[in-house]
Write an enzyme that holds these catalytic residues in place. Structure first.
Site: not given
Ligand code: IMJ
Length: 262
Positions: A162, A169
């Site tokens: 993450y 966040k």
């Molecule tokens: C995202 C990345 C790594 C681990 C993750 C996540 N876990 C969870 C998420 C464990 C639950 C999803 N999440 C909570 C997010 O806030 C995702 C944000 C996000 C996702 C992407 C994918 C595609 C990209 N950029 C992104 N930026 C933010 O190119």
């Protein structure tokens, strides 16, 4: 006295919804729940690529649901968006912020390798944008209101991969507290919903996502993460009179996972 239970707790309210990408979006689940609760909605869409999706989804509420382009990394686009909102209404009551982005490379491997540019972009789009939206929304909320932003446990604890999104966040959650302090005197509440993992576009392609859902099924007190419908219901609660004295909080909707130490 508290207002008694009401099957349309948000009737007469106008909401601005940021972050619908498709039907699986958390923003869409909360928009549907707000609409079911009686709110009128106005949507953003991020770029022409997503316009058709949002248009089709918004269309399920009727032909006249407004949607306008807005990339939250641009102050000019945010100003133009709220200028369009003002053509529909002088006042708004609710804002949903369900927007995040980090470059894909930053969400794999180690946090140590995070570039200055990945750090900047992720904080700009995922955290500063809440401040930028609140600046424009607050003057349109003379009757008070509720601003809701989406967060994730990676803000508080290390979740592998993450990475910089967790740091962004954390900034979003801290921004929520400072905005709650500034806007409290205007009866504008600002809260985060910290959702357990759900299968959305933002989660697609993340290595080990299935394992993560399984981890919640094994370890969360409720033996599962959360559904998008449940996030919608929490969104209605935070928007409603039932949450009239709740501000600056991070509300975990995660099957109870967050209480666990092991
Ligand atoms: C995202 C990345 C790594 C681990 C993750 C996540 N876990 C969870 C998420 C464990 C639950 C999803 N999440 C909570 C997010 O806030 C995702 C944000 C996000 C996702 C992407 C994918 C595609 C990209 N950029 C992104 N930026 C933010 O190119």
């Amino acid at each position: 006295m508290l207002t008694p239970m009401n099957d349309k707790p948000l009737s007469g309210k106008t909401a601005v919804v940021f972050g619908v990408a498709n039907k699986r979006s958390i923003a869409w689940a909360i928009a549907k729940a707000w609409s079911d609760a009686g709110a009128k909605l106005i949507f953003n869409y991020q770029g022409d690529r997503l316009k058709d999706n949002v248009e089709q989804l918004a269309g399920t509420f009727g032909d006249d649901v407004p949607l306008y382009p807005c990339d939250v990394s641009s102050d000019e686009q945010i100003d133009a968006f709220f200028a369009k909102v003002k053509e529909h209404t002088d006042t708004i009551d609710l804002v949903l912020h369900s927007v995040a982005f980090a470059p894909k490379e930053a969400l794999e491997g180690d946090f140590l390798s995070t570039t200055r540019e990945a750090f900047r972009v992720s904080h700009d789009i995922s955290a500063y944008s809440l401040v930028a939206l609140a600046q424009r929304a607050a003057p349109m909320m003379p009757n008070g209101g509720s601003i809701v932003a989406m967060s994730y446990y990676g803000a508080a604890k290390v979740v592998p991969n993450y990475n910089v999104m967790g740091v962004a966040k954390a900034s979003l959650e801290a921004s929520t507290r400072y905005l709650a302090y500034d806007l409290g005197p205007k009866k504008i509440r600002v809260n985060c919903i910290s959702a357990g993992p759900v299968q959305t576009l933002a989660a697609r392609g993340i290595a080990g996502f299935g394992t993560m859902i399984k981890h919640y099924e094994e370890h969360a007190p409720l033996k599962r993460s959360c559904s998008t419908d449940e996030l919608g219901a929490t969104g209605v609660f935070l928007a409603s009179e039932g949450a009239a004295s709740i501000t600056g909080q991070v509300l975990y909707v995660d099957g109870g996972y967050q209480i666990m130490g092991m």
